[in-house]
Design an enzyme around this catalytic site. Structure first.
Site, mmCIF file in Angstrom:
data_model
loop_
_atom_site.group_PDB
_atom_site.id
_atom_site.type_symbol
_atom_site.label_atom_id
_atom_site.label_comp_id
_atom_site.label_asym_id
_atom_site.label_seq_id
_atom_site.Cartn_x
_atom_site.Cartn_y
_atom_site.Cartn_z
ATOM 1 N N ASN A 6 0.849 -1.198 0.000
ATOM 2 C CA ASN A 6 0.000 0.000 0.000
ATOM 3 C C ASN A 6 0.879 1.241 0.000
ATOM 4 O OD1 ASN A 6 0.588 0.765 2.830
ATOM 5 N ND2 ASN A 6 -0.378 -1.211 3.220
ATOM 6 N N LYS B 52 -14.451 1.021 15.677
ATOM 7 C CA LYS B 52 -13.183 0.298 15.543
ATOM 8 C C LYS B 52 -12.518 0.141 16.903
ATOM 9 C CE LYS B 52 -11.377 0.757 11.564
ATOM 10 N NZ LYS B 52 -10.789 1.330 10.376
HETATM 11 O O1 C5P Z 1 -9.157 -2.185 10.582
HETATM 12 P P1 C5P Z 1 -8.188 -1.170 10.091
HETATM 13 O O2 C5P Z 1 -7.111 -1.748 9.184
HETATM 14 O O3 C5P Z 1 -8.794 0.076 9.531
HETATM 15 O O4 C5P Z 1 -7.451 -0.670 11.445
HETATM 16 C C1 C5P Z 1 -6.335 0.155 11.433
HETATM 17 C C2 C5P Z 1 -5.565 -0.072 12.696
HETATM 18 O O5 C5P Z 1 -5.371 -1.462 12.945
HETATM 19 C C3 C5P Z 1 -4.160 0.501 12.633
HETATM 20 O O6 C5P Z 1 -3.795 0.913 13.929
HETATM 21 C C4 C5P Z 1 -3.332 -0.687 12.150
HETATM 22 O O7 C5P Z 1 -1.964 -0.583 12.510
HETATM 23 C C5 C5P Z 1 -4.010 -1.840 12.847
HETATM 24 N N1 C5P Z 1 -3.962 -3.125 12.111
HETATM 25 C C6 C5P Z 1 -3.208 -4.183 12.622
HETATM 26 N N2 C5P Z 1 -3.194 -5.400 11.971
HETATM 27 C C7 C5P Z 1 -3.911 -5.592 10.852
HETATM 28 C C8 C5P Z 1 -4.678 -4.531 10.313
HETATM 29 C C9 C5P Z 1 -4.678 -3.314 10.972
HETATM 30 O O8 C5P Z 1 -2.547 -4.013 13.653
HETATM 31 N N3 C5P Z 1 -3.856 -6.768 10.240
#
Ligand code: C5P
Length: 400
Positions: free
Chosen positions: A210, A337
């Protein structure tokens, strides 16, 4: 070692003979990584020229509050907001007296009044003027208002006398500026930060990733370190310099990030999940480069473990801070979230705002915790990180 890396310093030069030393001070501040802008009082121009300071700072030097062109954009407010630190060096006896009375009738005093940045005063004057009780009383007032005072030094003076009143040496001044950022608010705490993107390999040469640059996570690691924490940064692939004083572990995939986090997490007091972790990875990774063919190619993706919620769900979990990039209804989705992942605090931003968030130098976030929220307006990520770290330390101290 760059003691002032990424720091925006506003130097106010006032009417003391020691002003002749300021071009050298500016040069040394820049050597230490600072971006420097200079404001001269009218008395200072008797001792040093704006042109010299413009040349060494690489920025236009401002002198006049009523400069119509600069003030069309509210120049003094813009400078007050821009500065991470304000340094008044040399500070004359008259200027110290004026500042202690709350004057805001010229550009430099108006900036001091309008800024929230930490301020450092380096007095320089004749030894009798330094000993005078007016000077001491004025400095007491300023110290009480949060100004830090550096010096003066003792030695022979331009007036021929010997005693206290010389401007401190440039190295001492730079150490003192650097210490303005060392709040100690996270002293003795162990902080883990994840940063950057992850790479999910499809074959030996191709991967899914990304746009994350890692800038926000690196700035947070640096700010936490300056606040006195022992910091470990788990970083995906970025082009960034590792922050000084921070232990960095480089990983590539979400799986590697998850295992680095779980190895170190037992020791951690505060976990900041800033990485843009890939939600999915290919189910199978080809050992060899996948050959081109005329038929379609499907990739089966399987979900990656959510690192943040894994940390938040641990028995004896550290204080957890997550990030949320949303395109609408910021508060509702961010709070959802926060609950779903079980984190203590979440920093959320709207991603459709021009140039903000991923890969840019600026960011704007709203931070949510318990029933409270706080807006950190658009600003450089380095500045925002310092404010976010201060907020995290305040909320953490209440719920350690
Ligand atoms: O669910 P989403 O990806 O939007 O959440 C973002 C948050 O979750 C960020 O703090 C990101 O570092 C963390 N995250 C994580 N492991 C994942 C996906 C997101 O720690 N597999």
């Amino acid at each position: 070692m760059n003691k002032l890396a990424f720091k925006k310093c506003l130097l106010i030069v006032t009417g003391s003979i020691a002003a002749y030393k300021t071009p050298d001070i500016v040069r040394r501040m820049r050597d230490q990584g600072a971006e420097v802008r200079v404001v001269l009082t009218s008395a200072a121009t008797e001792f040093v020229t704006p042109l010299a300071l413009q040349a060494v700072s690489g920025n236009e030097v401002r002198q006049d509050l009523f400069d119509h062109q600069a003030e069309a954009g509210m120049g003094h407010i813009e400078l007050a907001r821009w500065a991470d630190a304000i340094v008044i060096a040399p500070a004359s006896a008259d200027y110290i007296a004026k500042l202690s009375k709350g004057s805001a009738d010229d550009l430099s005093t108006a900036i001091c009044r309008a800024s929230e940045a930490p301020m450092l005063i380096a007095p320089a004057m004749n030894q009798q003027m330094w000993e005078n009780s007016f000077t001491k009383e004025a400095l007491d007032v300023l110290s009480e208002k949060g100004f830090c005072v550096c010096g003066p030094d003792s030695g022979s003076q331009a007036c021929g006398e010997v005693g206290l009143g010389r401007l401190v040496e440039a190295e001492i001044l730079i150490e003192s500026i650097a210490s303005l950022f060392n709040s100690g608010s996270l002293a003795k705490l162990r902080v883990m930060v994840t940063a950057g993107p992850t790479r999910e390999y499809i074959d030996p040469v191709r991967y899914l990733t990304n746009q994350s640059s890692g800038k926000m996570g690196y700035a947070l690691a640096r700010a936490a370190c300056e606040a006195g924490a022992n910091v470990i940064l788990i970083s995906g692939p970025t082009n960034l310099e590792p922050p000084q004083g921070v232990g960095v572990e480089y990983i590539s995939s979400a799986k590697e990030m998850a295992s680095s986090v779980s190895e170190g997490i037992g020791e951690i007091d505060i976990f900041i999940g800033c990485a843009a972790v890939s939600d999915y990875r290919p189910e199978a990774v080809s050992d060899q480069k996948i050959k081109k063919s005329d038929s379609t190619l499907s990739l089966k993706l399987i979900p990656n473990k959510d690192i943040l919620s894994g940390v938040a769900g641990l028995t004896n979990a550290p204080f957890t801070v997550g990030f949320a990039a949303e395109t609408e209804e910021l508060e509702r989705f961010a709070r959802d979230k926060m609950t779903k992942k079980g984190v203590d605090m979440i920093a959320a931003n709207l991603v459709d705002k021009d140039g903000l968030g991923f890969n840019s130098d600026d960011n704007e976030v709203t931070v949510f915790w318990e029933n409270e929220s706080y807006v950190l307006e658009k600003q450089p990520k380095e500045q925002l990180a310092r404010k976010l770290v201060t907020l995290i330390s305040r909320v953490y101290q209440k719920n350690p």
